[in-house]
Scaffold this active site. Structure first.
Site, short mmCIF file in Angstrom:
data_model
loop_
_atom_site.label_atom_id
_atom_site.label_comp_id
_atom_site.label_asym_id
_atom_site.label_seq_id
_atom_site.Cartn_x
_atom_site.Cartn_y
_atom_site.Cartn_z
N CYS A 119 0.81 -1.22 0.00
CA CYS A 119 0.00 0.00 0.00
C CYS A 119 0.84 1.27 0.00
O CYS A 119 0.33 2.36 -0.26
CB CYS A 119 -0.93 0.01 1.21
SG CYS A 119 -2.09 -1.37 1.26
N HIS A 252 -2.65 7.16 4.02
CA HIS A 252 -3.17 5.96 3.36
C HIS A 252 -4.50 5.59 4.01
O HIS A 252 -4.64 5.60 5.23
CB HIS A 252 -2.17 4.82 3.50
CG HIS A 252 -2.72 3.48 3.14
ND1 HIS A 252 -3.40 3.26 1.96
CD2 HIS A 252 -2.72 2.29 3.80
CE1 HIS A 252 -3.77 2.00 1.89
NE2 HIS A 252 -3.37 1.39 3.01
N ASN A 282 -9.95 0.19 1.50
CA ASN A 282 -8.50 0.27 1.32
C ASN A 282 -8.17 -0.14 -0.12
O ASN A 282 -8.27 -1.31 -0.47
CB ASN A 282 -7.82 -0.67 2.31
CG ASN A 282 -6.31 -0.68 2.19
OD1 ASN A 282 -5.74 -0.16 1.24
ND2 ASN A 282 -5.64 -1.29 3.16
#
Length: 331
Positions: A119, A252, A282
């Protein structure tokens, strides 16, 4: 790795994002696994996410984002000489998604490769593009971040299925007259890799591996809440800035509880924090550019806006970037 920039000014001059059409609500999730809207919202802040169609791969959602970024920057694809695609869900291992994107866009001069940093991939990608541009090895770069994690999730595992979504974003980077990136902080801890991993996806042999992501949610949460704070603090100190100087915080979008913890620990008020995990879940490497696009759509990215980007993910990896936003380029 921790460094304030010392070379020429490099900034983002174009931004584009794209998400699949299919919206999967928490109520729909409750028909797939044992869960509820209340359970998901309480633990993650997510109410819906986007899932790619069966026929869609990464490049199908990344290509529209890349085209929008080029259009936003007012440049032709043929002028891109460096293209990096941050993803853990490429169309295939080779040819790379970056090479496929370069061909589809019409960027025959571009060096193109995929980047694996979980990520945190988008932050790693912009740091690498900065290095290429500042050194003179590249004149104009395209950084793509995106994932179709729905393709590698266990649809019987509530702990992972409800967390993730699909989406992509892209930025054009080049030299600018004012503003630009002030510094980067990147790191990795392979010792924690077992907490978020995809066994059987590479050359390491596993007995009877399945094809799904595995995650130890408790350990990943502990890691995230620690590094989101330490990485942001380190880059602010290195660049001679304080939390009070930050205009916009773009973390994030892993989990609303992680975002809230990091912002509170850093002392960044909620009104300065961009949150869209409720709508997208996500999206891994797509998460930060999607949040940047929301910030700009809300009129919050003006010339001189100081933006803090921080990510963390599989690896385990982390990274932060500090950028003074600009809407111009070298004249």
């Amino acid at each position: 790795m921790l460094a304030a920039t010392r070379g020429p000014r490099i900034g983002i001059t174009g931004l584009g994002v794209h998400v699949p059409e299919r919206i999967v609500t928490n109520e729909e999730m409750a028909t797939i696994v044992e869960t509820s809207d209340e359970w998901i919202r309480d633990r993650t802040g997510i109410r819906e996410r986007r899932f790619a169609a069966d026929h869609e791969a990464l490049t199908d959602i990344a290509l529209p984002a890349a085209r929008l970024a080029l259009e936003d920057a007012g440049v032709e694809a043929a002028d891109i000489d460096f293209l990096v695609c941050a993803t853990v869900t490429p169309d295939m291992m080779f040819p790379t998604s970056s090479a496929l994107l370069a061909d589809a866009l019409g960027a025959p001069r571009a060096a193109a490769y995929d980047l694996l940093a979980g990520c945190t991939g988008f932050v790693y990608g912009i740091a690498q593009a900065y290095g290429m541009l500042a050194s003179g090895l590249s004149r104009r770069a395209l950084v793509v971040g995106g994932d179709v994690l729905s393709k590698i999730l266990d649809w019987e595992d509530r702990s992972t299925l409800v967390l993730f979504g699909d989406g992509a974003g892209a930025v054009v980077m080049e030299r600018v007259d004012v503003g630009g990136f002030l510094g980067f902080e990147l790191g990795a801890d392979g010792g924690g890799g077992e907490y978020l991993w995809y066994p059987g996806s590479g050359s390491r042999h596993f007995d009877n591996p399945d094809s799904f992501v595995k995650m130890n949610g408790r350990e990943v949460f502990r890691f995230a809440t620690r590094v989101m704070v330490s990485s942001a603090t380190a880059i602010l100190d290195e660049c001679g800035k304080t939390v009070d100087d930050i205009d916009i915080y773009v973390p994030h979008q892993a989990n609303k509880r992680i975002i809230d913890y990091a912002a509170a620990k850093l002392g960044i008020p909620s009104e300065k924090t961009i949150v869209n995990v409720d709508r997208y879940g996500n999206t891994s490497s797509g998460s930060i550019p999607l949040a940047l696009a929301d910030a700009r759509a809300a009129g919050r990215l003006q010339d001189g806006t100081l933006v803090l980007l921080t990510g963390m993910g599989a690896g385990l990896t982390w990274g932060s970037a500090l950028v003074e936003w600009t809407n111009g380029r070298v004249s």
